[in-house]
Scaffold this motif. Structure first.
Motif, PDB file in Angstrom:
ATOM      1  N   LYS A 383       0.842  -1.200   0.000  1.00 29.85           N
ATOM      2  CA  LYS A 383       0.000   0.000   0.000  1.00 29.85           C
ATOM      3  C   LYS A 383       0.876   1.249   0.000  1.00 29.85           C
ATOM      4  O   LYS A 383       1.734   1.402   0.866  1.00 29.85           O
ATOM      5  N   THR A 389      -6.624   2.995   3.659  1.00 27.46           N
ATOM      6  CA  THR A 389      -6.869   1.548   3.603  1.00 27.46           C
ATOM      7  C   THR A 389      -8.114   1.206   2.799  1.00 27.46           C
ATOM      8  O   THR A 389      -8.122   0.242   2.019  1.00 27.46           O
ATOM      9  N   MET A 393      -8.155  -1.225  -0.529  1.00 28.90           N
ATOM     10  CA  MET A 393      -8.928  -2.460  -0.673  1.00 28.90           C
ATOM     11  C   MET A 393      -9.715  -2.443  -1.986  1.00 28.90           C
ATOM     12  O   MET A 393      -9.795  -3.452  -2.694  1.00 28.90           O
ATOM     13  N   LEU A 396      -7.265  -3.059  -4.811  1.00 36.29           N
ATOM     14  CA  LEU A 396      -6.921  -4.483  -4.953  1.00 36.29           C
ATOM     15  C   LEU A 396      -7.988  -5.219  -5.756  1.00 36.29           C
ATOM     16  O   LEU A 396      -7.688  -6.084  -6.579  1.00 36.29           O
ATOM     17  N   ASN A 420      -7.966 -13.511  -2.162  1.00 40.77           N
ATOM     18  CA  ASN A 420      -7.241 -12.271  -1.898  1.00 40.77           C
ATOM     19  C   ASN A 420      -7.221 -12.044  -0.397  1.00 40.77           C
ATOM     20  O   ASN A 420      -8.005 -12.649   0.345  1.00 40.77           O
ATOM     21  N   TYR A 422      -5.680  -9.106   2.954  1.00 40.53           N
ATOM     22  CA  TYR A 422      -5.044  -7.851   3.344  1.00 40.53           C
ATOM     23  C   TYR A 422      -4.340  -8.052   4.668  1.00 40.53           C
ATOM     24  O   TYR A 422      -4.870  -8.706   5.575  1.00 40.53           O
ATOM     25  N   GLY A 428      -1.224  -6.122   0.332  1.00 37.16           N
ATOM     26  CA  GLY A 428      -2.376  -6.816  -0.216  1.00 37.16           C
ATOM     27  C   GLY A 428      -1.899  -8.033  -0.988  1.00 37.16           C
ATOM     28  O   GLY A 428      -0.820  -8.019  -1.595  1.00 37.16           O
TER      29      GLY A 428
END
Length: 479
Positions: A383, A389, A393, A396, A420, A422, A428
């Motif tokens: 990131k 954040t 997300m 991603l 996936n 985090y 990520g």
């Protein structure tokens, strides 16, 4: 004296002074150059990328050294960098047999397997099948297979080995039908692609399925472990877990009770596969358990209808095909643990056993994929410092969609997304099964292509990105 020379040569090799090791060894008399010292010369030549010379000297001591893991590993190493991957694989496998604890040999086996990608193997298999379809059709006839079952099995094994050890299939005797079996967890992901790639000339004559379907007639005698049991005489009962949507099955038959626990369960599991089919067993059955009496039970042959009715009453459509739903998971992390992926707090996956293996330092499922030319991998994206954040997300998710589009374009970059996640350290993770690792890496290492996948918004810096094989000892590569 001889041991002193060997130890000095080993020390030079360990200190990356292979050129000095070569000078020392070649200055020795022929009597001083023992077979053990010659294998060290092979190691030194490998280190200096003089692979032909390494092979020459190693093969000169084959008679005395072929029974050692180190000799086989060094021969495999030379063949690998000469791009003779079949020979390299043969020697790495022998090294692994001689020293099962050698992780380097297992890793080299994986790299050799990935040089024959899944896409190529599947294409070669269907070419083989097309060439042998008439012979397979003849041998699959009931009156023929009854007398030559072994020959037929060997023929099928010859073709399936083109893809790898994790693939199996059955040929239907009621018609021209190919059922790929779910013989291990990796097959759940491989079989649909194999079926999808069946050429039109095969599909025009054969029905091709990614799993074994239930037999149309199940009231017959099943033989295993010297026991002969009619399936309709096996009694079962069930408990349905509505929250997790699966069934626990209890079963009883006097002959099954006479077997040891593992054999009895194996025989019942095979019966369950015949009655339900691979798909429903994977989708709906959680646990099976032998009990001491058949009180309150019903015949195993009625179980498919009972499960189907129970699921439909709970709003679930019964499926004969294996399902791979994505599920969320959470982890408690240790702030002091900075290892890759150990920072994950939340994730989504349809391949949880692979993730569990990673955390336990195991690699069986990983190697089941690799032995068929599939590379389980993770794309790791850091990131950017000035990105919040929530947006990261969402970002991603956008990257994942672009990779999915890339996989579905029909070019030489194929695979599937399996999850996936985090992490608390600001990383990520996008989890992948890649069907041709070399083609994928060539694409993603191209800055233009990587930019098409990452595509940061204007004014947002390109995120630092890495890729790693999905195994705990995998090397992290910066892109």
């Amino acid at each position: 004296m001889q041991n002193d020379i060997e130890n000095k040569i080993k020390a030079l090799c360990d200190e990356d002074k292979a050129d000095e090791a070569v000078k020392l060894i070649t200055a020795l008399s022929s009597e001083e150059q023992t077979d053990e010292i010659k294998t060290l010369l092979g190691r030194a030549y490998n280190s200096l990328e003089r692979y032909e010379e390494a092979l020459s000297v190693l093969m000169s001591v084959k008679e005395s050294q072929a029974g050692t893991a180190l000799w086989n590993f060094r021969v495999g190493y030379a063949y690998y960098f000469l791009k003779n991957y079949p020979e390299a694989l043969r020697y790495f496998r022998e090294a692994s047999v001689l020293d099962p604890e050698d992780d380097d040999a297992r890793d080299c086996i994986a790299q050799c397997e990935l040089e024959r990608p899944f896409t190529l193997r599947v294409s070669e298999f269907w070419n083989w099948f097309r060439d042998h379809a008439e012979e397979i059709e003849i041998q699959a006839q009931p009156e023929v297979i009854k007398h030559s079952k072994k020959k037929f099995g060997e023929l099928l094994s010859q073709g399936l080995s083109i893809i790898g050890n994790s693939v199996a299939c059955q040929i239907g005797i009621q018609g021209l039908e190919i059922d790929f079996s779910i013989m291990n967890f990796a097959a759940l992901y491989m079989n649909p692609y194999i079926v999808k790639k069946a050429p039109a000339v095969v599909r025009g004559k054969w029905d091709v399925f990614c799993c074994r379907h239930p037999l149309p007639k199940t009231d017959f005698v099943f033989s295993m472990y010297h026991k002969n049991i009619c399936l309709s005489d096996v009694m079962v009962q069930y408990e349905y877990d509505r929250e997790n949507k699966y069934f626990d099955i209890k079963y009883y038959h006097s002959s099954l009770a006479q077997l040891d626990d593992i054999s009895g369960k194996n025989m019942f599991q095979d019966m369950l596969d015949l009655v339900l089919g691979d798909g429903p067993v994977h989708n709906y059955i959680n646990n099976v358990e032998l009990v001491e009496s058949s009180e309150g039970m019903f015949p195993l042959t009625q179980l498919p209808e009972v499960i189907k009715q129970t699921l439909e009453e709970n709003g679930i459509t019964y499926s004969l095909e294996p399902e791979l739903p994505f599920r969320k998971y959470e982890r408690k992390t240790n702030d002091e643990d900075c290892r890759v992926r150990f920072d994950i707090t939340k994730g989504t996956t349809n391949c949880m056993p692979l993730i569990v293996e990673y955390y336990y330092g195991e690699d069986q499922i990983y190697h089941d994929f690799v032995c068929c030319g599939i590379a389980p991998m993770m794309l790791i994206i850091q990131k950017p410092a000035d990105m919040d954040t929530k947006y990261f997300m969402e970002y991603l998710g956008e990257i994942q969609e672009r990779i999915e589009d890339l996989f579905q374009q029909g070019g030489n970059i194929e695979g599937q997304i399996i999850g996936n996640a985090y992490g608390g350290l600001g990383y990520g993770y996008i989890d992948l099964l890649v069907y041709d690792k070399n083609a994928f890496m060539e694409y993603i290492e191209n800055p233009y292509c990587l930019n098409k996948i990452l595509k940061p918004q204007k004014g947002v810096p390109m995120p630092t990105t890495f890729v790693q094989d999905f195994v705990y000892y995998g090397e992290i590569q910066s892109l």
